[in-house]
Design an enzyme around this catalytic site. Structure first.
Site, short mmCIF file in Angstrom:
data_model
loop_
_atom_site.label_atom_id
_atom_site.label_comp_id
_atom_site.label_asym_id
_atom_site.label_seq_id
_atom_site.Cartn_x
_atom_site.Cartn_y
_atom_site.Cartn_z
CE1 TYR A 155 0.51 7.59 -6.78
CE2 TYR A 155 -1.07 7.75 -8.58
CZ TYR A 155 -0.75 7.36 -7.29
OH TYR A 155 -1.70 6.73 -6.52
CB ALA B 76 5.25 5.70 -15.39
CB SER B 77 5.19 4.31 -10.19
OG SER B 77 4.09 4.96 -9.58
CB SER C 166 -3.63 4.79 -8.96
OG SER C 166 -4.21 6.01 -9.38
CG ASN D 198 -1.47 1.34 1.57
OD1 ASN D 198 -2.42 1.80 0.95
ND2 ASN D 198 -0.87 2.02 2.55
P1 NDP Z 1 -0.74 8.50 2.66
O1 NDP Z 1 0.24 9.46 2.10
O2 NDP Z 1 -1.81 8.99 3.58
O3 NDP Z 1 0.05 7.32 3.46
C1 NDP Z 1 1.16 6.74 2.85
C2 NDP Z 1 1.73 5.69 3.77
O4 NDP Z 1 2.80 5.04 3.06
C3 NDP Z 1 2.33 6.24 5.05
O5 NDP Z 1 2.17 5.30 6.10
C4 NDP Z 1 3.82 6.36 4.71
O6 NDP Z 1 4.72 6.28 5.82
C5 NDP Z 1 3.98 5.13 3.85
N1 NDP Z 1 5.14 5.24 2.96
C6 NDP Z 1 5.39 6.18 2.00
N2 NDP Z 1 6.60 5.94 1.44
C7 NDP Z 1 7.10 4.84 2.08
C8 NDP Z 1 8.32 4.13 1.98
N3 NDP Z 1 9.27 4.48 1.10
N4 NDP Z 1 8.52 3.06 2.78
C9 NDP Z 1 7.58 2.68 3.69
N5 NDP Z 1 6.40 3.33 3.83
C10 NDP Z 1 6.19 4.41 3.05
O7 NDP Z 1 -1.37 7.76 1.39
P2 NDP Z 1 -2.89 7.28 1.08
O8 NDP Z 1 -3.43 6.56 2.25
O9 NDP Z 1 -3.66 8.40 0.49
O10 NDP Z 1 -2.63 6.24 -0.12
C11 NDP Z 1 -2.30 4.88 0.13
C12 NDP Z 1 -2.12 4.17 -1.20
O11 NDP Z 1 -3.31 4.30 -2.00
C13 NDP Z 1 -0.98 4.73 -2.06
O12 NDP Z 1 -0.32 3.68 -2.73
C14 NDP Z 1 -1.71 5.62 -3.06
O13 NDP Z 1 -0.98 5.77 -4.26
C15 NDP Z 1 -2.99 4.81 -3.27
N6 NDP Z 1 -4.10 5.60 -3.77
C16 NDP Z 1 -4.70 6.54 -2.95
C17 NDP Z 1 -5.78 7.26 -3.41
C18 NDP Z 1 -6.47 8.25 -2.54
O14 NDP Z 1 -7.42 8.90 -3.01
N7 NDP Z 1 -6.10 8.40 -1.28
C19 NDP Z 1 -6.31 7.09 -4.78
C20 NDP Z 1 -5.62 6.05 -5.54
C21 NDP Z 1 -4.56 5.35 -5.04
P3 NDP Z 1 5.19 7.66 6.57
O15 NDP Z 1 3.93 8.16 7.22
O16 NDP Z 1 6.22 7.24 7.54
O17 NDP Z 1 5.68 8.59 5.49
#
Ligand code: NDP
Length: 246
Positions: free
Chosen positions: A150, A152-153, A137, A85
């Site tokens: 984003y 592309a990833s 996504s 996630n």
């Molecule tokens: P947030 O930014 O709220 O949370 C991201 C989480 O990922 C945090 O716990 C963060 O840790 C952790 N994280 C980020 N980078 C790393 C890393 N390198 N190693 C370990 N942990 C990491 O994101 P969302 O909850 O909004 O999104 C969650 C997922 O859902 C993502 O993949 C996003 O792309 C996808 N998504 C979200 C949408 C939305 O509308 N919210 C829509 C479509 C997809 P820390 O807090 O320590 O930085």
């Protein structure tokens, strides 16, 4: 009886926290790798009431994944569920994207899931069971502006999902769960959802007439890890109120 283990990367905030909490409600002990936000990690552990362990593990860093996953395997054995996630955005118009913008987003959103799966999936296969869910996504399918890195990833992640579903079959199922607009602090800030007109414009574009909640995504995860989806692998489940309909 020991609880089954689930690993939810980024399971300390936003969507990931809702997924962690849902899995604890289903009886899992959850390991939640996070990058740097210790306060969010502390709050997630408190909310999990002893069933969530936050683990500082940078999915974008190969050594950190290797060492963190070794610790998970040593302490808990093969997880039954892995949710990739953790994700990042570093949005900018294409021509202004720096190497760092590109590398960090690809390393987190695509190489991260690859490395987490490479570290944990062999043990899941050896244990004879397991489910992997990659959080995708819709912009992986239909692009948006200012997020070439984003998009592309996430496109790569959808294809990686299919490759893994093929290679880990028949033992481990691998699916993509694709959220639409989901109310998290990160999205509220990036899209200005605190401004009523901006929020209303987005709501108007969603057939279900509301922005998604993290509980909507947790409901879909519950389905994808349950025995009721045991014949489903290599698929994409879009949870977005009908916004995309690709
Ligand atoms: P947030 O930014 O709220 O949370 C991201 C989480 O990922 C945090 O716990 C963060 O840790 C952790 N994280 C980020 N980078 C790393 C890393 N390198 N190693 C370990 N942990 C990491 O994101 P969302 O909850 O909004 O999104 C969650 C997922 O859902 C993502 O993949 C996003 O792309 C996808 N998504 C979200 C949408 C939305 O509308 N919210 C829509 C479509 C997809 P820390 O807090 O320590 O930085």
């Amino acid at each position: 009886m020991t609880s089954p283990t689930a690993v939810v990367s980024g399971g300390t905030r936003g969507i990931g926290l809702a997924l962690s909490l849902r899995l604890t409600a289903l009886g899992y002990r959850v390991i939640a790798p996070y990058r740097s936000d210790k306060e969010a990690a502390r709050q997630a552990e408190a909310a999990g009431e002893g069933r969530i362990e936050a683990l500082c593990l940078d999915v974008a860093d190969a050594t950190s994944v290797r060492e963190g996953c070794r610790r998970i395997l040593d302490e808990y054995g093969a997880p039954e569920v892995l949710v990739n996630n953790a994700g990042r955005n570093r949005d900018r118009p294409f021509a202004e994207l720096t190497d760092e913008d590109w590398d960090e987003v690809l390393a987190t959103n695509l190489s991260g899931p690859f490395r987490m799966c490479r570290a944990l999936a062999p043990a899941m296969v050896a244990a004879g069971r397991g489910t992997i869910v990659n959080i995708g996504s819709t912009t992986a399918i239909r692009p948006r502006r200012d997020g070439a890195n984003y998009c592309a990833s996430k496109a790569g992640l959808l294809h990686l999902t299919k490759c893994l579903a093929l290679e880990l079959a028949p033992t481990v199922r691998v699916n993509a769960l694709i959220p639409g607009f989901t109310d998290t602090p990160e999205v509220t800030e990036r899209y200005g959802l605190d401004v009523p007109e901006k929020r209303e414009a987005i709501v108007r574009s969603i057939p279900r007439n509301r922005i998604g909640t993290t509980a909507d995504i947790a409901d879909a995860l519950e389905f994808l890890v349950a025995s009721g989806s045991s014949y489903i692998t290599g698929q994409q489940l879009i949870v977005d109120g009908g916004h995309f309909m690709g």
